[in-house]
Design a protein around this motif. Sequence first.
Motif, PDB file in Angstrom:
ATOM      1  N   SER A 160      -4.013  12.973   2.989  1.00  0.00           N
ATOM      2  CA  SER A 160      -2.752  12.921   2.261  1.00  0.00           C
ATOM      3  C   SER A 160      -2.488  14.284   1.625  1.00  0.00           C
ATOM      4  N   PRO A 161      -1.322  14.510   1.046  1.00  0.00           N
ATOM      5  CA  PRO A 161      -1.078  15.809   0.410  1.00  0.00           C
ATOM      6  C   PRO A 161      -2.109  16.175  -0.646  1.00  0.00           C
ATOM      7  N   ARG A 162      -2.721  15.171  -1.276  1.00  0.00           N
ATOM      8  CA  ARG A 162      -3.683  15.430  -2.350  1.00  0.00           C
ATOM      9  C   ARG A 162      -5.120  15.428  -1.867  1.00  0.00           C
ATOM     10  N   GLY A 163      -5.314  15.143  -0.589  1.00  0.00           N
ATOM     11  CA  GLY A 163      -6.650  15.124  -0.032  1.00  0.00           C
ATOM     12  C   GLY A 163      -6.912  13.833   0.727  1.00  0.00           C
ATOM     13  N   GLU A 164      -8.183  13.643   1.046  1.00  0.00           N
ATOM     14  CA  GLU A 164      -8.592  12.484   1.854  1.00  0.00           C
ATOM     15  C   GLU A 164      -8.283  11.187   1.130  1.00  0.00           C
ATOM     16  N   VAL A 170       0.843  -1.202   0.000  1.00  0.00           N
ATOM     17  CA  VAL A 170       0.000   0.000   0.000  1.00  0.00           C
ATOM     18  C   VAL A 170       0.877   1.251   0.000  1.00  0.00           C
ATOM     19  N   GLU A 171       1.970   1.236   0.779  1.00  0.00           N
ATOM     20  CA  GLU A 171       2.885   2.382   0.793  1.00  0.00           C
ATOM     21  C   GLU A 171       3.428   2.664  -0.603  1.00  0.00           C
ATOM     22  N   ARG A 172       3.694   1.610  -1.341  1.00  0.00           N
ATOM     23  CA  ARG A 172       4.361   1.767  -2.628  1.00  0.00           C
ATOM     24  C   ARG A 172       3.399   1.822  -3.805  1.00  0.00           C
ATOM     25  N   ALA A 173       2.117   1.625  -3.542  1.00  0.00           N
ATOM     26  CA  ALA A 173       1.131   1.670  -4.630  1.00  0.00           C
ATOM     27  C   ALA A 173       1.099   3.047  -5.277  1.00  0.00           C
ATOM     28  N   ASP A 174       1.315   4.060  -4.471  1.00  0.00           N
ATOM     29  CA  ASP A 174       1.229   5.452  -4.893  1.00  0.00           C
ATOM     30  C   ASP A 174       2.288   6.171  -4.081  1.00  0.00           C
ATOM     31  N   GLY A 175       3.545   5.987  -4.503  1.00  0.00           N
ATOM     32  CA  GLY A 175       4.690   6.290  -3.647  1.00  0.00           C
ATOM     33  C   GLY A 175       4.759   7.686  -3.077  1.00  0.00           C
ATOM     34  N   LEU A 176       4.248   8.684  -3.800  1.00  0.00           N
ATOM     35  CA  LEU A 176       4.297  10.041  -3.266  1.00  0.00           C
ATOM     36  C   LEU A 176       3.292  10.249  -2.132  1.00  0.00           C
ATOM     37  N   ASN A 177       2.427   9.280  -1.908  1.00  0.00           N
ATOM     38  CA  ASN A 177       1.469   9.336  -0.803  1.00  0.00           C
ATOM     39  C   ASN A 177       1.660   8.147   0.118  1.00  0.00           C
ATOM     40  N   ALA A 178       2.905   7.745   0.303  1.00  0.00           N
ATOM     41  CA  ALA A 178       3.184   6.554   1.107  1.00  0.00           C
ATOM     42  C   ALA A 178       2.598   6.677   2.506  1.00  0.00           C
ATOM     43  N   ILE A 179       2.792   7.822   3.129  1.00  0.00           N
ATOM     44  CA  ILE A 179       2.278   7.998   4.483  1.00  0.00           C
ATOM     45  C   ILE A 179       0.764   8.184   4.450  1.00  0.00           C
ATOM     46  N   GLY A 180       0.252   8.993   3.538  1.00  0.00           N
ATOM     47  CA  GLY A 180      -1.190   9.235   3.464  1.00  0.00           C
ATOM     48  C   GLY A 180      -1.977   7.949   3.289  1.00  0.00           C
ATOM     49  N   ASN A 181      -1.604   7.156   2.284  1.00  0.00           N
ATOM     50  CA  ASN A 181      -2.310   5.902   2.042  1.00  0.00           C
ATOM     51  C   ASN A 181      -1.983   4.865   3.121  1.00  0.00           C
ATOM     52  N   GLY A 182      -0.709   4.821   3.528  1.00  0.00           N
ATOM     53  CA  GLY A 182      -0.315   3.856   4.559  1.00  0.00           C
ATOM     54  C   GLY A 182      -1.022   4.114   5.879  1.00  0.00           C
ATOM     55  N   LEU A 183      -1.178   5.392   6.198  1.00  0.00           N
ATOM     56  CA  LEU A 183      -1.851   5.741   7.455  1.00  0.00           C
ATOM     57  C   LEU A 183      -3.326   5.369   7.406  1.00  0.00           C
ATOM     58  N   ALA A 184      -3.964   5.606   6.252  1.00  0.00           N
ATOM     59  CA  ALA A 184      -5.367   5.194   6.097  1.00  0.00           C
ATOM     60  C   ALA A 184      -5.487   3.683   6.275  1.00  0.00           C
ATOM     61  N   PHE A 185      -4.524   2.944   5.750  1.00  0.00           N
ATOM     62  CA  PHE A 185      -4.539   1.489   5.905  1.00  0.00           C
ATOM     63  C   PHE A 185      -4.391   1.096   7.376  1.00  0.00           C
ATOM     64  N   CYS A 186      -3.432   1.704   8.056  1.00  0.00           N
ATOM     65  CA  CYS A 186      -3.227   1.382   9.477  1.00  0.00           C
ATOM     66  C   CYS A 186      -4.471   1.712  10.291  1.00  0.00           C
ATOM     67  N   HIS A 187      -5.095   2.822   9.983  1.00  0.00           N
ATOM     68  CA  HIS A 187      -6.309   3.198  10.713  1.00  0.00           C
ATOM     69  C   HIS A 187      -7.418   2.179  10.478  1.00  0.00           C
TER      70      HIS A 187
END
Lengths: 111, 504
Positions: B442-446, B210-227
Amino acid sequence: MTLWFLRGLRTGIVTTRYPAELDAWTETLPAPPRFRPELLTEQLADGLVDVCPFGALAREGDELVVDLGACTSCGLCVEHGAGAVVPGTVFELASPRRELLVKRVPIRGGP
Amino acid sequence: MTEPASDLTATTVLPETQPGVGIARVDTTSLTRMTHELSSEQGARLADLFATEAGDDAATFRVVYALDREQRYVVLESVVSGQRSPALSQLDPAAFVEECEIYEQFGIRPADGRSMNRVLTAPGTNRRLGWRGQGRDGRPDRAHAPHLVEGEAIEFPFGPVRAVGWESLYTGLVTTGEEVLDLYLFYWHKHRGIERRLVGRTPERALFFVERADGLNAIGNGLAFCHALEAAAGSDPPAPAAHARSIALELERIYNHTAAIAAVCQATGLSVGQAGVEIVLEDLLRLNAAAFGHRYLFGVLAPGGVRRAPDRDAIRGRLERHCDELQRVAHALLHTNSHVDRLEATGVLELDVPRRLGLVGPIARACGAELDSRRDHPFAPYDQLVPAVAAAQQGDVLSRMQVMLAEVAESERLIFEQLDESGVAATPVTPRSAEGLGWAESPRGESLIWLALDDDGDIARLRLRPASVRNWRAFDDAARSQNVFTDIPIIEASFWLTVAGGAR
């Protein structure tokens, strides 16, 4: 455009001397791992092959085949390597032939 | 959620299984009615629509609405049998792209018979990723909803192979020669079937991808996954880890916005401005490496917490200097008339577009829609550290750039407010036979993720909805607003979306 000219003078040259000298900040960059053959067991080698998400590791008899061209320096093998795998420091891996990026590590730690 | 007594048998309101999320199980008639009520009468924002397998010839539709003012999400679940579903996009246009996705995945299309677009995989590729809809007779029969090109207009293709380093993206441009009359995008060339490929994996391995699916949003997407995973487990990360996560998320926001401003300079041809901003960008990426061990912040998150704490000395010693330099360069940019002239009134999104299409992030905020999931659906530490939400009113490229600059300053403040409280920690989470909804700004939004875990605790279904999925659908509107060819790269830079985020 005058303000850009003055900004340029103030900022100066930021280009470094790389590759003549390695930039100091690169010391902490992720790099493909190094393996310690004497600590590498067959069981551990098989486990590392399973752990690598990119297929950069393969087992051939008493050797662990490491494909540096497939490695992304993710660090998972270091995490699961029980000391037999340590972080590397070399990221300058460009090679004139693909096969030169495939390394063979002898498994000397036993079963 | 209350219902008229006569509809109680058609709706089951489930007990709230996670804070801030209400789930209602409805039949398809009620799904239509409640979608209309939520979108038209209550002003709710469509956050996502997706389907999961529900046995032979049936799928469970999940419609996720965000009630931002009430700080909660509502998930409408409805089992759809056969190959026809309620025409939700007739009630809420923000659902259309998702209806197209479901048609490709499950072969289920809206009952109104409208033409569907292909959005996931290219025609004739025969890619079979295990979705039920692929290979069925109900495959999308047209690549694009038909439109007429008449008179002096011509249509020509651009991409998917573009300039070096640009993601694969096909643009169909309709023009009289210079002015953009219409534009449509295909981003399926980068489709990787990630949702399907993660089925059966452990959550730890799934997070890695998930972190690497959209690398510039690694934290944004990864954090949504962790949540989502932690919601399924009913647990929260330790406070130091929550602070570390937030710091990583804000660092990600800062470098992404900086990169967007550099890209806008490149698009306008202001090389000296681009160089000035890219110097700051490189410094920020090196700061990421010093703070968290990776230039793009991979490997920071862990289920239940974080794998490493930020290097506070590195952040204290460098972040303020880099952000100040960015603001100085931005000041110079905003006083360069030739540059500002290319930004004002370019790529205008009318103020009703965010609401109509369900847009998120800086693109929406630049149109006056003050959405920010950090404030509207807060999780620790944003429940205590409430971010100021930047907004503008013109909806053009300049507005988007101004919103991003304001957000960089706010992110810097948020980092310093919590730096001393951050640390490495994790609470083990091992949910089984559970579901959870997670989100992060994420930087691009929710960014939104929904997941279901099987009896072994492995992924049974993952819905990955980066912000780019919602926002790409507005690109044609922005391109059509009296722009010419050379405005397209400027608009794309100001959107600063990722093709990877759409084509996952």
